[in-house]
Design an enzyme around this catalytic site. Structure first.
Site, short mmCIF file in Angstrom:
data_model
loop_
_atom_site.label_atom_id
_atom_site.label_comp_id
_atom_site.label_asym_id
_atom_site.label_seq_id
_atom_site.Cartn_x
_atom_site.Cartn_y
_atom_site.Cartn_z
N ASP A 166 0.81 -1.22 0.00
CA ASP A 166 0.00 0.00 0.00
C ASP A 166 0.85 1.27 0.00
O ASP A 166 2.07 1.22 0.20
CB ASP A 166 -0.96 0.00 1.20
N HIS A 181 -7.50 -4.69 10.35
CA HIS A 181 -7.26 -4.46 8.91
C HIS A 181 -6.03 -5.21 8.41
O HIS A 181 -5.11 -5.50 9.17
CB HIS A 181 -7.22 -2.97 8.56
N GLU A 236 -9.81 -1.70 5.46
CA GLU A 236 -10.45 -1.44 6.74
C GLU A 236 -11.70 -2.31 6.90
O GLU A 236 -12.17 -2.90 5.92
CB GLU A 236 -10.83 0.05 6.83
#
Ligand code: F6R
Length: 260
Positions: A67, A138, A143
């Site tokens: 990410d 998460h 999430e």
């Protein structure tokens, strides 16, 4: 799921580093998936040490990160580009041309996400994905309520996750709201998922992910459906597990051929 419980985060990080190093030695072209955050830091330190002292060779590996924050230039100290350069990539011999991290400054984010998925596919898929877990369960930045089948896309962080990540931004208010993250479906396609969790503050999320019901409210619980998910925990992170003794016995009594 394989649950490995070690006395502390140093021992746990050593086990995790060994699992990664074994793969790199067995499969020199392995595609490695990396995570950021506090948790994998010691494991990265051990891998760097193995590179320097044992000649662990990353020259043929390809890397994909989970990410990145949207809107941060790669040089921003809070960016995951900076984190990976600082804690791993500048210390080992992985070619920069084979390092992939989502581009948080892409003009066309959906196209960038699609391209990221295609790059993973073209590289032959991820052999091992390093993962941490959020206090809310998460995985990546998926999430609670993220689709269990989701692919790389933009997500909005919860207030709790922004608070947890405030340190590198000089306060919670400066933490970006948006991120690009591999989806849970993307993570589930990885051949091995190696999740590390340390400390009491992760105990509830770990117990929910390992022993609770499969639910989008605890995204990491999707790993219950993964054929090769390994959790490496310290005693604190394992402290809410009801079957901890069983997991320890299994690990300590593995047949030699199954040992790391
Ligand atoms: C990081 C990531 C996150 C973290 C998680 C735990 O790339 O995707 O899921 O793994 O937020 O963060 P730490 O390790 O800082 O507790």
């Amino acid at each position: 799921m394989e649950i490995i419980i070690q006395p502390d985060s140093r021992h746990a990080s050593a086990v995790a580093a060994k699992i990664v190093a074994n793969l790199v030695r067995e499969k020199p072209h392995a595609v490695l998936g990396f995570a950021t955050g506090q948790t994998p830091l010691e494991m990265y330190r051990v891998l760097v040490e193995m590179h320097h002292k044992e000649g662990l060779d990353f020259s043929q590996n390809t890397a994909f990160n989970l990410d990145e924050y949207v809107g941060l230039p790669p040089g921003h100290p809070g960016s995951y580009h900076s984190y990976m350069r600082e804690h791993l990539f500048r210390h080992i011999n992985i070619p920069a041309s084979r390092v992939n991290i989502p581009d948080g400054r892409a003009a066309d984010i959906p196209a960038c996400c699609l391209d990221y998925e295609e790059r993973i596919h073209t590289a032959g898929g991820i052999d091992i994905q390093i993962l941490g877990i959020g206090t809310d369960g998460h995985l990546g930045f998926n999430e609670p309520t993220s689709s269990l089948a989701s692919r790389t896309r933009i997500k909005t962080l919860t207030a709790g996750t922004r608070r947890d990540n405030a340190a590198l931004f000089g306060g919670e208010d400066n933490v970006p709201h948006h991120v690009i993250t591999m989806g849970l479906g993307t993570i589930m396609d990885c051949r091995v998922c190696l999740l590390l969790a340390f400390g009491k503050k992760k105990a509830q999320a770990v117990a929910a992910a390992v022993e609770g019901p499969l639910t989008a409210m605890i995204p990491a619980s999707v790993l219950q459906m993964h054929p090769r998910a390994i959790f490496v925990l310290d005693e604190d992170a394992a402290s809410h597990l009801t079957r901890a003794d069983y997991y320890k016995w299994v690990y300590e009594n593995k047949p030699d051929w199954q040992k790391y």
